[in-house]
Design an enzyme around this catalytic site. Structure first.
Site, PDB file in Angstrom:
ATOM      1  N   LYS A   1       0.840  -1.200   0.000  1.00 51.11           N
ATOM      2  CA  LYS A   1       0.000   0.000   0.000  1.00 51.11           C
ATOM      3  C   LYS A   1       0.873   1.247   0.000  1.00 51.11           C
ATOM      4  O   LYS A   1       1.521   1.565   0.995  1.00 51.11           O
ATOM      5  CB  LYS A   1      -0.908   0.049   1.226  1.00 51.11           C
TER       6      LYS A   1
ATOM      7  N   CYS B   1      13.629  11.062   6.285  1.00 51.49           N
ATOM      8  CA  CYS B   1      13.674  10.512   7.648  1.00 51.49           C
ATOM      9  C   CYS B   1      15.045  10.734   8.282  1.00 51.49           C
ATOM     10  O   CYS B   1      15.141  10.919   9.482  1.00 51.49           O
ATOM     11  CB  CYS B   1      13.301   9.040   7.634  1.00 51.49           C
TER      12      CYS B   1
ATOM     13  N   GLU C   1      10.228  15.675  15.437  1.00 54.82           N
ATOM     14  CA  GLU C   1      10.613  15.531  14.033  1.00 54.82           C
ATOM     15  C   GLU C   1       9.720  16.479  13.236  1.00 54.82           C
ATOM     16  O   GLU C   1       8.498  16.353  13.251  1.00 54.82           O
ATOM     17  CB  GLU C   1      10.394  14.105  13.551  1.00 54.82           C
TER      18      GLU C   1
ATOM     19  N   GLU D   1      10.581   1.153  10.020  1.00 50.07           N
ATOM     20  CA  GLU D   1      11.517   2.245   9.722  1.00 50.07           C
ATOM     21  C   GLU D   1      10.768   3.527  10.048  1.00 50.07           C
ATOM     22  O   GLU D   1       9.856   3.909   9.323  1.00 50.07           O
ATOM     23  CB  GLU D   1      11.869   2.252   8.223  1.00 50.07           C
TER      24      GLU D   1
END
Ligand code: NAP
Ligand code: MG
Length: 488
Positions: free
Chosen positions: A186, A295, A392, A261
């Site tokens: 997906k 990331c 983040e 991850e």
């Protein structure tokens, strides 16, 4: 504002068991170009029923002799054939990625697409190299012959984000297929187009139906239905830490294997003995590449005090000079943020950081009247608990800090819940290696940042996740180890 694009808006069906189809209830999602805010395509909103159908298709394919009994070298050749087709379609894929994600065409054509192809090339070879071991044992009484074999883990559900859409699809699919698994993939709802094009090429390459199924839909419904499904043996996820935690908790109910991850808040540390011609552009690229939607972005820049002004002025100067614009323009260096939601979040975090005492040195504003453009931003003066140092941001925002006490660097670098990556900029080899050992991160770069290679293990420590993608260890994510013990 959602507008229709001037060109025709295309329906893009999803791909289940070799058939192109819509959602069972005909539900659809708009796909938006973040540079224009226009709808450029519709994709199906896969229902729970569609997910079930795709999982069952993948399970049938797993035991279909045309896939299960395919010789390793034939699987390897099929992956190379897919890489060939990706190469033939590289221009179209790059344009599609830029339109869908917004990133500069220079980035999609020179980085994203070639890197995705190289992952298929690298992983293809592992198909024929998945060896077990012959194991001497000490069990009393008889002679034994014992050995281990590596088997595909089974049906894999793969859920990926929007920042490097084709690269993420390749990092997930290539090792799973090399291991002989079957997959329900997906893509993120914001960027489904290159994954669907990839499905077309997978069909063309000749993978048996059901080996790869690409379904589209939002995470909260379609993605959650995958995580819940008892027919999936393993979930491989890349995305936010918050969603990763939910997935791990849900998956525990059926003891699904999980690899994650997740996010990062990676430090870049510049010493006074660094080669500034490398370190200054390196630190700028570490955060501003892909508009900071990376990331492993180097979002915390620590600079030895006596060089702080020079380094920060250099980075801020570069930040203010980057050319912002639609990704399709060849000289664009910084494209838009992926969505209205994401740019609003960046805005809010910046305001929060400023209200907590941080000072904007350059940037800080949205750019242009149309599209989700954000100026590259450099911020100083953030206290340790400032949101800009803790959260983040996933946008083009760099927080810079001077360091007086060099002995405190490991503590500062590790002062985060994340542990994805770090970079160290110095010409002192001993210092570099010593610090590399002390930083808790899955990857430490020295005099570079963001060097990602199909052969290099990549993944997080702490709340940046678990499991390593790329390199030989990626195969561990998609194989089970079986022990066979024979009395002679
Ligand atoms: P996200 O919300 O976690 O989404 C990632 C994927 O998970 C998307 O496909 C999303 O679907 C799906 N999803 C969302 N909620 C779900 C649920 N309840 N169940 C199952 N699937 C669900 O993250 P994002 O905001 O799109 O992406 C940015 C984040 O990803 C950042 O935190 C970044 O650090 C992280 N990231 C990490 C890496 C890495 O390698 N470590 C790489 C890239 C990005 P929809 O979006 O379609 O709703
Ligand atoms: Mg899009």
């Amino acid at each position: 504002m959602n507008t229709r694009s001037e060109t025709e808006v295309i329906n893009r069906p999803m791909f289940i068991e070799g058939v192109w189809c819509g959602a069972s209830d005909e539900g659809q999602l708009d796909v938006i170009d973040p540079a224009t805010e226009a709808t450029i395509a519709y994709v199906p909103h896969a229902t729970t029923e569609d997910v079930d159908y795709a999982v069952k298709a993948a399970r049938r394919a797993l035991t279909n002799p045309s896939w299960r009994d395919m010789k390793p070298l034939a699987r390897e050749a099929l992956l190379h054939q897919l890489a060939n087709l990706l190469e033939e379609n590289a221009d179209e894929l790059a344009k599609l990625e830029t339109q869908d994600n917004g990133k500069p065409i220079s980035l999609s054509s020179q980085v994203d697409i070639p890197f995705a192809i190289s992952i298929f090339r690298y992983m293809a070879g592992w198909s024929s190299k998945l060896e077990g071991a012959s194991i001497p044992i000490s069990f009393p009484g008889s002679e034994f012959h014992s050995y281990s074999i590596r088997e595909p883990i089974g049906v894999v559900g793969q859920i990926i984000p929007w920042n490097f859409p084709l690269v993420m699809a390749a990092m997930k699919l290539a090792p799973a297929l090399a291991a002989g698994c079957t997959v329900v993939l997906k893509p993120a709802e914001q960027t489904p187009l290159t994954a669907l094009k990839l499905a077309e090429l997978i069909e063309q390459a000749g993978f048996p139906p059901g080996v790869v199924n690409v379904i589209t839909g939002p995470g909260e419904t379609t993605g959650a239905a995958m995580v819940d499904h008892p027919g999936i043996d393993k979930i491989a996820f890349t995305g936010s830490t918050a969603v990763g935690k939910m997935i791990a908790a849900e998956a525990a109910k059926t003891v699904k294997r999980v690899s994650l991850e997740l996010g990062g808040k990676s430090p870049a540390v510049v010493f006074s003995d660094a080669d500034f011609d490398l370190a200054i552009p390196g630190a700028a690229e570490a955060i501003f590449l892909n508009s900071g939607q990376v990331c492993f972005a180097g979002s915390r820049l620590y600079v030895e005090s006596k060089s702080f002004d020079k380094v920060v002025a250099g980075v801020a100067d570069l930040a203010s000079q980057f050319k912002l614009g639609p990704g399709c323009e060849p000289d664009t260096q910084i494209g838009p943020i992926i969505s209205a939601r994401q740019i609003n979040r960046i805005d809010q975090l910046l305001q929060q950081g400023v209200s907590q005492g941080a000072e904007i040195l350059t940037g800080g504003k949205r750019h242009g009247k149309q599209g989700y453009f954000m100026e590259p931003t450099v911020v100083a003066g953030a206290a340790p608990d400032n949101a800009l140092l803790r959260e983040e941001i996933f946008g083009p925002v760099l927080t810079v800090l001077p360091i007086d006490d060099l002995a405190a660097i490991p503590t500062l670098a590790n002062d985060t819940t994340y542990g994805l990556a770090a970079s160290i900029w110095t010409q002192d080899i001993s210092r570099a290696h010593s610090l590399a050992r002390q930083i808790n991160a899955g990857t430490v770069w020295i005099n570079c940042h963001g060097v990602i290679d199909p052969a290099l293990p990549f993944g997080g420590m702490k709340q940046s996740g678990y499991g390593r993608e790329n390199g030989r260890h990626a195969l561990d994510l998609y194989t089970e180890l079986k022990t066979v013990c024979v009395r002679i």
